[in-house]
Design a protein around this motif. Structure first.
Motif, PDB file in Angstrom:
ATOM      1  N   GLY B  71     -36.056  37.728 -31.794  1.00 49.06           N
ATOM      2  CA  GLY B  71     -34.800  38.397 -32.142  1.00 49.06           C
ATOM      3  C   GLY B  71     -33.619  38.085 -31.249  1.00 49.06           C
ATOM      4  N   ILE B  72     -33.654  36.927 -30.594  1.00 53.93           N
ATOM      5  CA  ILE B  72     -32.522  36.524 -29.765  1.00 53.93           C
ATOM      6  C   ILE B  72     -31.565  35.644 -30.557  1.00 53.93           C
ATOM      7  CG2 ILE B  72     -31.920  34.953 -27.871  1.00 53.93           C
ATOM      8  CD1 ILE B  72     -34.141  36.127 -26.258  1.00 53.93           C
ATOM      9  N   LEU B  73     -32.143  34.843 -31.432  1.00 49.16           N
ATOM     10  CA  LEU B  73     -31.341  33.991 -32.299  1.00 49.16           C
ATOM     11  C   LEU B  73     -31.654  34.317 -33.747  1.00 49.16           C
ATOM     12  CD1 LEU B  73     -31.689  30.440 -30.663  1.00 49.16           C
ATOM     13  CD2 LEU B  73     -29.774  32.028 -30.451  1.00 49.16           C
ATOM     14  N   LYS B  74     -30.751  33.915 -34.619  1.00 51.78           N
ATOM     15  CA  LYS B  74     -31.038  34.008 -36.040  1.00 51.78           C
ATOM     16  C   LYS B  74     -30.752  32.651 -36.657  1.00 51.78           C
ATOM     17  CE  LYS B  74     -30.581  36.928 -40.075  1.00 51.78           C
ATOM     18  NZ  LYS B  74     -29.489  36.484 -40.961  1.00 51.78           N
ATOM     19  N   LYS B  75     -31.691  32.196 -37.461  1.00 54.90           N
ATOM     20  CA  LYS B  75     -31.514  30.904 -38.106  1.00 54.90           C
ATOM     21  C   LYS B  75     -30.639  31.065 -39.340  1.00 54.90           C
ATOM     22  CE  LYS B  75     -35.211  28.225 -38.439  1.00 54.90           C
ATOM     23  NZ  LYS B  75     -36.403  27.510 -38.948  1.00 54.90           N
ATOM     24  N   VAL B  76     -29.672  30.202 -39.481  1.00 54.40           N
ATOM     25  CA  VAL B  76     -28.856  30.204 -40.690  1.00 54.40           C
ATOM     26  C   VAL B  76     -28.775  28.792 -41.247  1.00 54.40           C
ATOM     27  CG1 VAL B  76     -27.417  32.225 -40.242  1.00 54.40           C
ATOM     28  CG2 VAL B  76     -26.779  30.034 -39.257  1.00 54.40           C
ATOM     29  N   ILE B  77     -28.761  28.700 -42.555  1.00 56.78           N
ATOM     30  CA  ILE B  77     -28.654  27.396 -43.202  1.00 56.78           C
ATOM     31  C   ILE B  77     -27.466  27.433 -44.149  1.00 56.78           C
ATOM     32  CG2 ILE B  77     -29.793  25.735 -44.709  1.00 56.78           C
ATOM     33  CD1 ILE B  77     -32.459  26.747 -43.730  1.00 56.78           C
ATOM     34  N   PHE B  78     -26.456  26.638 -43.874  1.00 56.54           N
ATOM     35  CA  PHE B  78     -25.309  26.566 -44.766  1.00 56.54           C
ATOM     36  C   PHE B  78     -25.529  25.431 -45.747  1.00 56.54           C
ATOM     37  CE2 PHE B  78     -23.328  28.098 -40.679  1.00 56.54           C
ATOM     38  CZ  PHE B  78     -23.359  29.427 -41.055  1.00 56.54           C
ATOM     39  N   LYS B  79     -25.050  25.622 -46.964  1.00 66.30           N
ATOM     40  CA  LYS B  79     -25.368  24.625 -47.984  1.00 66.30           C
ATOM     41  C   LYS B  79     -24.636  23.320 -47.789  1.00 66.30           C
ATOM     42  CE  LYS B  79     -26.404  27.684 -51.723  1.00 66.30           C
ATOM     43  NZ  LYS B  79     -25.270  28.496 -51.272  1.00 66.30           N
ATOM     44  N   ASN B  80     -23.629  23.315 -46.946  1.00 65.52           N
ATOM     45  CA  ASN B  80     -22.936  22.062 -46.660  1.00 65.52           C
ATOM     46  C   ASN B  80     -23.913  20.953 -46.291  1.00 65.52           C
ATOM     47  OD1 ASN B  80     -20.479  23.158 -47.050  1.00 65.52           O
ATOM     48  ND2 ASN B  80     -20.034  23.503 -44.896  1.00 65.52           N
ATOM     49  N   ASP B  81     -24.701  21.212 -45.269  1.00 62.54           N
ATOM     50  CA  ASP B  81     -25.549  20.149 -44.745  1.00 62.54           C
ATOM     51  C   ASP B  81     -27.035  20.490 -44.788  1.00 62.54           C
ATOM     52  OD1 ASP B  81     -25.621  22.074 -42.807  1.00 62.54           O
ATOM     53  OD2 ASP B  81     -24.481  20.922 -41.342  1.00 62.54           O
ATOM     54  N   GLU B  82     -27.341  21.777 -44.980  1.00 65.41           N
ATOM     55  CA  GLU B  82     -28.734  22.216 -45.117  1.00 65.41           C
ATOM     56  C   GLU B  82     -29.578  22.030 -43.863  1.00 65.41           C
ATOM     57  OE1 GLU B  82     -30.796  21.256 -48.591  1.00 65.41           O
ATOM     58  OE2 GLU B  82     -29.117  21.701 -49.899  1.00 65.41           O
ATOM     59  N   ILE B  83     -28.919  21.826 -42.744  1.00 60.88           N
ATOM     60  CA  ILE B  83     -29.660  21.729 -41.495  1.00 60.88           C
ATOM     61  C   ILE B  83     -29.773  23.119 -40.888  1.00 60.88           C
ATOM     62  CG2 ILE B  83     -29.664  20.713 -39.191  1.00 60.88           C
ATOM     63  CD1 ILE B  83     -28.077  18.404 -40.338  1.00 60.88           C
ATOM     64  N   SER B  84     -30.889  23.395 -40.216  1.00 62.72           N
ATOM     65  CA  SER B  84     -31.061  24.694 -39.575  1.00 62.72           C
ATOM     66  C   SER B  84     -30.077  24.850 -38.425  1.00 62.72           C
ATOM     67  CB  SER B  84     -32.485  24.823 -39.035  1.00 62.72           C
ATOM     68  OG  SER B  84     -33.402  24.845 -40.106  1.00 62.72           O
ATOM     69  N   ARG B  85     -29.372  25.966 -38.432  1.00 62.76           N
ATOM     70  CA  ARG B  85     -28.457  26.277 -37.340  1.00 62.76           C
ATOM     71  C   ARG B  85     -28.865  27.614 -36.747  1.00 62.76           C
ATOM     72  NH1 ARG B  85     -23.998  23.272 -37.236  1.00 62.76           N
ATOM     73  NH2 ARG B  85     -23.928  21.640 -38.825  1.00 62.76           N
ATOM     74  N   TYR B  86     -28.422  27.845 -35.536  1.00 63.85           N
ATOM     75  CA  TYR B  86     -28.860  29.052 -34.843  1.00 63.85           C
ATOM     76  C   TYR B  86     -27.673  29.832 -34.315  1.00 63.85           C
ATOM     77  CZ  TYR B  86     -33.300  26.711 -35.289  1.00 63.85           C
ATOM     78  OH  TYR B  86     -34.400  26.074 -35.813  1.00 63.85           O
ATOM     79  N   ASP B  87     -27.759  31.145 -34.440  1.00 58.17           N
ATOM     80  CA  ASP B  87     -26.655  32.028 -34.147  1.00 58.17           C
ATOM     81  C   ASP B  87     -27.170  33.146 -33.235  1.00 58.17           C
ATOM     82  OD1 ASP B  87     -24.115  32.874 -34.366  1.00 58.17           O
ATOM     83  OD2 ASP B  87     -24.135  33.158 -36.528  1.00 58.17           O
ATOM     84  N   LEU B  88     -26.490  33.350 -32.140  1.00 58.03           N
ATOM     85  CA  LEU B  88     -26.912  34.369 -31.189  1.00 58.03           C
ATOM     86  C   LEU B  88     -26.849  35.763 -31.811  1.00 58.03           C
ATOM     87  CD1 LEU B  88     -27.755  34.573 -28.173  1.00 58.03           C
ATOM     88  CD2 LEU B  88     -25.360  35.055 -27.663  1.00 58.03           C
ATOM     89  N   VAL B  89     -27.911  36.532 -31.622  1.00 61.20           N
ATOM     90  CA  VAL B  89     -27.921  37.904 -32.125  1.00 61.20           C
ATOM     91  C   VAL B  89     -27.286  38.823 -31.088  1.00 61.20           C
ATOM     92  CG1 VAL B  89     -29.416  39.846 -32.707  1.00 61.20           C
ATOM     93  CG2 VAL B  89     -29.977  37.560 -33.550  1.00 61.20           C
ATOM     94  N   ASP B  90     -26.376  39.664 -31.526  1.00 64.39           N
ATOM     95  CA  ASP B  90     -25.756  40.634 -30.629  1.00 64.39           C
ATOM     96  C   ASP B  90     -26.715  41.807 -30.461  1.00 64.39           C
ATOM     97  OD1 ASP B  90     -24.353  42.566 -29.344  1.00 64.39           O
ATOM     98  OD2 ASP B  90     -22.537  42.358 -30.545  1.00 64.39           O
ATOM     99  N   LEU B  91     -27.269  41.937 -29.275  1.00 64.63           N
ATOM    100  CA  LEU B  91     -28.311  42.943 -29.061  1.00 64.63           C
ATOM    101  C   LEU B  91     -27.784  44.373 -29.212  1.00 64.63           C
ATOM    102  CD1 LEU B  91     -30.314  41.399 -26.086  1.00 64.63           C
ATOM    103  CD2 LEU B  91     -30.764  41.254 -28.538  1.00 64.63           C
ATOM    104  N   ASN B  92     -26.466  44.526 -29.141  1.00 66.28           N
ATOM    105  CA  ASN B  92     -25.903  45.877 -29.229  1.00 66.28           C
ATOM    106  C   ASN B  92     -25.364  46.211 -30.613  1.00 66.28           C
ATOM    107  OD1 ASN B  92     -26.339  46.250 -26.374  1.00 66.28           O
ATOM    108  ND2 ASN B  92     -24.601  44.862 -26.076  1.00 66.28           N
TER     109      ASN B  92
END
Lengths: 153, 153
Positions: B71-92
């Motif tokens: 739960g530190i990162l969240k994987k997101v995939i945008f349809k532009n390129d379909e590559i896995s990207r990672y987004d920091l989760v705000d713990l608060n």
DNA sequence: CTCAGTGCAAACCGTTTGCAAACGT
DNA sequence: ACGTTTGCAAACGGTTTGCACTGAG
């Protein structure tokens, strides 16, 4: 069954409108989606369903991409498996539906709710961002899995 | 800068809480996300930022997956390129933010709006589907691209 | 001291591509 | 007849894996 034929014709017209040709392979793939409207097939699943005919996998991929580009299919990726899946676009419905994906059994439920219109308007005003499409996926536990233990599908 | 250290400590605590070890590689990758909160890095982009150290790509992939699972990162995939990207989760922050993805320049805008709570409640009632997470991506044209011609990023 | 974590290189697997033959219009 | 579309097989590219070595606790 006649209704299905009329429906098919609508999609074929869309292919023609894009100056692409009507080939047996394309019709066959289209029919798979028309006859399984609640499914979200992967390229491989389509390929398996075509084993009787000798359609090659490259054709499947190319066809699926063609159908996406002309608005017959929409590609969706669920985080369960991250494989590209394809969902038939309802030509008579302006908005694409959303998905509820069960984290336990993997079942995908489609919902037609359109509450996002409000959000879209807000976004267009607040961010000056012209929304052309949206995709909303809810992950969670479906009603059937709620009571039972957490198991594989 | 001290604030950044306190923040880092929160994430490291989360790693420890999951009985995983604090290694230089993990700290380094974590810091990349902490110092670039508006970005959505791919595994490869992280790897490039680590060229000074000799961290291997397998470690990057394994670390990103670990961070997602705790739960530190969240994987997101945008349809532009379909590559896995990672987004920091705000713990608060209980809810994950949403994304506006510009079809023209590829820019990703984050929005914090939480209008989805209403929809979630509706879904839980109507479908008996217990929502644990949602992901909402709007595709469209951002304000900067609106006036200009359609070009690559 | 011990086992989790790392680096390397090879394997993996869904997808794409090049090309000659086959087909739709 | 013409340019598209197809099938085959090889290439591609992001990700995963096996294994021996290293280092955190």
């Amino acid at each position: 069954m006649d209704f299905a034929k009329i429906e098919l014709r609508q999609y074929l017209a869309k292919i023609k409108a894009n100056r692409a040709k009507i080939t047996p392979q394309r019709v066959e793939i289209l029919n798979i989606f028309l006859n399984n409207k609640n499914d979200h097939f992967t390229a491989e699943e389509i390929l398996v369903k075509l084993t009787s005919s000798k359609t090659g996998q490259a054709t499947v991929y190319r066809t699926l991409e063609l159908f996406c580009s002309i608005g017959i299919l929409k590609k969706v990726i669920f985080k369960n498996d991250e494989i590209s899946r394809y969902d038939l676009v309802d030509l008579n419905n302006r908005h694409f539906h959303h998905h509820l994906v069960c984290s336990n059994c993997g079942k995908v439920i489609e919902i037609q709710d359109d509450l996002l219109e409000i959000l879209e308007e807000k976004i267009e005003k607040e961010y000056q961002f012209k929304v052309s499409n949206h995709e909303l996926i809810f992950n969670g536990i479906c009603s059937e899995c709620k009571g039972s233990d957490i198991n594989e599908p």
